[in-house]
Scaffold this motif. Structure first.
Motif, mmCIF file in Angstrom:
data_model
loop_
_atom_site.group_PDB
_atom_site.id
_atom_site.type_symbol
_atom_site.label_atom_id
_atom_site.label_comp_id
_atom_site.label_asym_id
_atom_site.label_seq_id
_atom_site.Cartn_x
_atom_site.Cartn_y
_atom_site.Cartn_z
ATOM 1 N N VAL A 146 0.846 -1.200 0.000
ATOM 2 C CA VAL A 146 0.000 0.000 0.000
ATOM 3 C C VAL A 146 0.881 1.248 0.000
ATOM 4 C CG1 VAL A 146 -1.664 1.334 1.372
ATOM 5 C CG2 VAL A 146 -1.963 -1.129 1.097
ATOM 6 N N ASP A 147 0.409 2.289 -0.688
ATOM 7 C CA ASP A 147 1.197 3.511 -0.830
ATOM 8 C C ASP A 147 0.962 4.492 0.319
ATOM 9 O OD1 ASP A 147 3.009 5.121 -2.457
ATOM 10 O OD2 ASP A 147 1.299 6.444 -2.777
ATOM 11 N N GLU A 148 -0.303 4.690 0.682
ATOM 12 C CA GLU A 148 -0.658 5.630 1.750
ATOM 13 C C GLU A 148 -1.863 5.108 2.517
ATOM 14 O OE1 GLU A 148 0.482 10.098 0.196
ATOM 15 O OE2 GLU A 148 -1.299 9.163 -0.652
ATOM 16 N N VAL A 149 -2.041 5.630 3.719
ATOM 17 C CA VAL A 149 -3.199 5.304 4.541
ATOM 18 C C VAL A 149 -4.086 6.533 4.652
ATOM 19 C CG1 VAL A 149 -3.958 4.785 6.898
ATOM 20 C CG2 VAL A 149 -2.082 3.477 5.879
ATOM 21 N N ILE A 150 -5.399 6.339 4.463
ATOM 22 C CA ILE A 150 -6.375 7.396 4.721
ATOM 23 C C ILE A 150 -7.039 7.068 6.052
ATOM 24 C CG2 ILE A 150 -8.458 8.564 3.922
ATOM 25 C CD1 ILE A 150 -7.753 7.633 1.076
ATOM 26 N N LEU A 151 -6.800 7.883 7.058
ATOM 27 C CA LEU A 151 -7.393 7.667 8.370
ATOM 28 C C LEU A 151 -8.713 8.426 8.423
ATOM 29 C CD1 LEU A 151 -6.786 6.331 11.143
ATOM 30 C CD2 LEU A 151 -6.013 8.590 11.896
ATOM 31 N N ILE A 152 -9.826 7.701 8.511
ATOM 32 C CA ILE A 152 -11.137 8.362 8.425
ATOM 33 C C ILE A 152 -11.732 8.701 9.791
ATOM 34 C CG2 ILE A 152 -11.659 7.360 6.176
ATOM 35 C CD1 ILE A 152 -13.382 5.306 7.521
ATOM 36 N N ASN A 153 -11.049 8.310 10.863
ATOM 37 C CA ASN A 153 -11.510 8.639 12.216
ATOM 38 C C ASN A 153 -10.494 9.575 12.862
ATOM 39 O OD1 ASN A 153 -12.406 8.790 14.830
ATOM 40 N ND2 ASN A 153 -12.462 6.583 15.188
ATOM 41 N N GLU A 154 -10.879 10.858 12.996
ATOM 42 C CA GLU A 154 -9.933 11.857 13.507
ATOM 43 C C GLU A 154 -9.574 11.633 14.969
ATOM 44 O OE1 GLU A 154 -13.999 13.528 14.423
ATOM 45 O OE2 GLU A 154 -13.064 12.489 12.734
ATOM 46 N N LEU A 166 3.699 4.224 7.138
ATOM 47 C CA LEU A 166 3.305 4.761 5.841
ATOM 48 C C LEU A 166 2.814 6.193 6.006
ATOM 49 C CD1 LEU A 166 1.242 1.853 4.235
ATOM 50 C CD2 LEU A 166 3.548 2.558 3.638
ATOM 51 N N PRO A 167 2.886 7.004 4.947
ATOM 52 C CA PRO A 167 2.293 8.339 4.992
ATOM 53 C C PRO A 167 0.801 8.232 5.300
ATOM 54 C CG PRO A 167 3.671 8.085 3.054
ATOM 55 C CD PRO A 167 3.544 6.728 3.654
ATOM 56 N N VAL A 168 0.309 9.128 6.151
ATOM 57 C CA VAL A 168 -1.089 9.103 6.571
ATOM 58 C C VAL A 168 -1.796 10.379 6.119
ATOM 59 C CG1 VAL A 168 -2.684 8.998 8.522
ATOM 60 C CG2 VAL A 168 -0.541 7.679 8.580
ATOM 61 N N ILE A 169 -2.938 10.203 5.444
ATOM 62 C CA ILE A 169 -3.830 11.312 5.113
ATOM 63 C C ILE A 169 -4.927 11.299 6.168
ATOM 64 C CG2 ILE A 169 -5.457 12.244 3.423
ATOM 65 C CD1 ILE A 169 -3.781 10.737 1.268
ATOM 66 N N VAL A 170 -5.071 12.390 6.908
ATOM 67 C CA VAL A 170 -6.022 12.403 8.023
ATOM 68 C C VAL A 170 -7.301 13.132 7.635
ATOM 69 C CG1 VAL A 170 -4.257 12.197 9.791
ATOM 70 C CG2 VAL A 170 -4.946 14.463 9.025
ATOM 71 N N SER A 185 2.987 19.635 10.057
ATOM 72 C CA SER A 185 4.403 19.738 10.423
ATOM 73 C C SER A 185 4.982 18.381 10.808
ATOM 74 C CB SER A 185 4.577 20.725 11.578
ATOM 75 O OG SER A 185 4.164 22.032 11.199
ATOM 76 N N CYS A 186 4.115 17.399 11.060
ATOM 77 C CA CYS A 186 4.560 16.041 11.408
ATOM 78 C C CYS A 186 4.948 15.294 10.132
ATOM 79 C CB CYS A 186 3.465 15.281 12.134
ATOM 80 S SG CYS A 186 2.919 16.087 13.654
ATOM 81 N N GLN A 187 6.088 14.672 10.150
ATOM 82 C CA GLN A 187 6.614 14.018 8.950
ATOM 83 C C GLN A 187 5.681 12.943 8.410
ATOM 84 O OE1 GLN A 187 10.516 12.339 9.431
ATOM 85 N NE2 GLN A 187 10.718 11.766 7.279
ATOM 86 N N ILE A 188 5.039 12.185 9.290
ATOM 87 C CA ILE A 188 4.219 11.052 8.852
ATOM 88 C C ILE A 188 2.908 11.498 8.210
ATOM 89 C CG2 ILE A 188 2.890 10.681 10.967
ATOM 90 C CD1 ILE A 188 4.647 7.936 8.902
ATOM 91 N N ILE A 189 2.451 12.720 8.476
ATOM 92 C CA ILE A 189 1.189 13.213 7.923
ATOM 93 C C ILE A 189 1.425 13.720 6.509
ATOM 94 C CG2 ILE A 189 -0.733 14.815 8.182
ATOM 95 C CD1 ILE A 189 -0.609 12.652 10.325
ATOM 96 N N ALA A 190 0.778 13.069 5.521
ATOM 97 C CA ALA A 190 0.973 13.417 4.113
ATOM 98 C C ALA A 190 -0.020 14.458 3.626
ATOM 99 C CB ALA A 190 0.859 12.159 3.246
ATOM 100 N N GLY A 191 -1.159 14.559 4.309
ATOM 101 C CA GLY A 191 -2.164 15.506 3.847
ATOM 102 C C GLY A 191 -3.397 15.481 4.729
ATOM 103 N N ILE A 192 -4.322 16.380 4.410
ATOM 104 C CA ILE A 192 -5.575 16.499 5.159
ATOM 105 C C ILE A 192 -6.745 16.430 4.195
ATOM 106 C CG2 ILE A 192 -6.976 18.052 6.577
ATOM 107 C CD1 ILE A 192 -4.409 19.118 7.781
ATOM 108 N N THR A 193 -7.788 15.715 4.609
ATOM 109 C CA THR A 193 -8.994 15.594 3.804
ATOM 110 C C THR A 193 -10.214 15.771 4.719
ATOM 111 O OG1 THR A 193 -10.119 14.226 2.146
ATOM 112 C CG2 THR A 193 -9.197 13.069 4.039
ATOM 113 N N GLY A 194 -11.400 15.723 4.135
ATOM 114 C CA GLY A 194 -12.615 15.793 4.929
ATOM 115 C C GLY A 194 -13.225 17.183 4.999
#
Length: 428
Positions: A146-154, A166-170, A185-194
């Motif tokens: 898997v390339d990235e994780v989308i975390l759907i529960n904030e 893995l990079p996490v899209i929150v 600013s956290c390295q593991i966070i790749a982006g924000i959605t929602g």
């Protein structure tokens, strides 16, 4: 991981419309593709589309809408929702999605991770995960396939940051800008959605500027050549030659002042200075025929800009796609650009279908129907195989040409364009 942090609005598809969320099915747009265009226009980095359909018929309708979204968004699209088997991932990617997401709340999705990753490439597969412990439990599978994780529960962001490799899209609800900057600013966070992004799309440029000012790397269109490094004409302007980024057809010539130059770079839409009205104008603001910039290059003297754009509608005020149509002279010559030749032949075949011509072999094939077309295509494919065994290279050339002609007859019969074929090849 990307070198920049991404802002990704969501589109939740339900009954052909865009709704407010997973549980809230309030319709926010009857035209999801237009909503996608709006998001792309305001410099979102990607779009995440969730198909909330629950049956096969609605799923197929949603795929048609996703295809239109991919066409009009002008930015990469991630397809998610209603995935049950590898075929569903294939359909999302074939609809034009850059990536497809597996729902890890379904065991069946976890089970097909390796299969779809090996089939389509790890870089095209994401995992939608609700709880941080699911990342830990599936760590080996995720890291390999898997390339990235989308975390759907904030509510589990902190735990996810601790366990994910893995990079996490929150996914975020409405939050403060300080919180967005803190997370990005956290390295593991790749982006924000929602909802946090959906509600603030119009301010994305300002949010990106604020992030950049706080040391967060974001995708902007900072020019490598500053305005003061360009050579202006006597009016203080720089001429711009505009090309279709796919066909390289010259569409128009216009001029930029500094304000238009900077607005083009910031908005992603071609903006010019009107010499007759002596004011800035965004191409398409009145007609809807926007030009989305793909690339801008200065010539050797830095006194002319070449802009490659995605043109919506016609570039010319007359309704012509290009402003260049008044022929001055023309020598007879043979077109050798492969795509132009293919488009020309396909155009003739399309015309034969609409305007039949007596004695036309093409019309004979259309009249006989799909089985006859497929039979001829199979025969021509066999002829290529036979010709390939012949030491004379000319023979295979002739057979491939015959095959391509019959293939284009099939394309017209099934409503497939060369643009769709080349886009699919490019994705591979």
């Amino acid at each position: 991981m990307n070198t920049y942090k991404k802002f990704i609005p969501c589109i939740y598809l339900k009954n052909k419309a865009a709704v407010a969320g997973f549980q809230d099915h309030t319709v926010i747009s009857e035209d999801p593709a237009e909503l996608a265009r709006f998001y792309g226009e305001h410099n979102a980095d990607e779009i995440l589309v969730f198909d909330l359909s629950t049956d096969d018929a609605s799923h197929e309708e949603a795929l048609d809408i996703i295809k239109e979204i991919c066409s009009r968004a002008q930015i990469p699209v991630i397809g998610a929702g209603n995935v049950r088997r590898m075929e569903d991932i294939k359909k999302l990617l074939y609809a034009g999605c850059m990536k497809a997401a597996l729902n890890y709340s379904k065991k069946s999705n976890i089970e097909i991770t390796k299969e779809v990753s090996l089939k389509f490439g790890r870089e095209k597969i994401l995992a939608c995960i609700a709880e941080a412990h699911e990342i830990q439990e599936c760590a080996a599978l995720l890291e390999e396939f898997v390339d990235e994780v989308i975390l759907i529960n904030e509510k589990t962001i902190k735990q996810a940051m601790e366990v994910s490799k893995l990079p996490v899209i929150v996914t975020l609800p409405e939050v403060s800008l300080d919180k967005i900057i803190e997370l990005l600013s956290c390295q593991i966070i790749a982006g924000i959605t929602g909802p946090a992004i959906n509600a603030n799309v119009k301010e994305l440029n300002d949010i990106k500027d604020l992030c950049s000012g706080n040391g967060v790397p974001v995708k902007t269109f900072e020019p490598k050549i500053k305005w003061n490094e360009l050579t202006k004409n006597s009016d203080g302007l720089v001429p711009v030659v505009v090309q279709d980024y796919k066909t390289l057809q010259v569409l128009m010539v216009a001029y930029m002042d500094e304000e238009a130059y900077l607005h083009t770079l910031k908005s992603g839409r071609m903006t010019y200075y009107s010499r007759s009205r002596q004011q800035q104008w965004i191409k398409g603001e009145t007609s809807g025929h926007f030009q989305y910039v793909k690339e801008m290059t200065a010539d050797c003297d830095n006194d002319t800009i070449l802009a490659k754009v995605s043109q919506v509608g016609a570039a010319c005020h007359t309704g012509s796609y290009s402003c260049f149509f008044n022929e001055i002279m023309k020598k007879e010559y043979q077109e050798t650009n492969p795509l132009m030749v293919f488009e020309s032949v396909l155009g003739i075949i399309k015309d034969r279908k609409v305007h039949p011509k007596e004695g036309s072999y093409t019309n004979y094939l259309f009249d006989k129907g799909i089985d006859k077309i497929l039979k001829k295509l199979g025969e021509e494919a066999t002829e290529i195989v036979i010709a390939a065994k012949n030491p004379n290279a000319n023979e295979i050339k002739y057979e491939i040409a015959d095959f391509l002609y019959h293939m284009m007859v099939l394309m017209v019969e099934k409503g497939v364009t060369w643009e769709e074929i080349t886009e699919e090849l490019d994705k591979r």
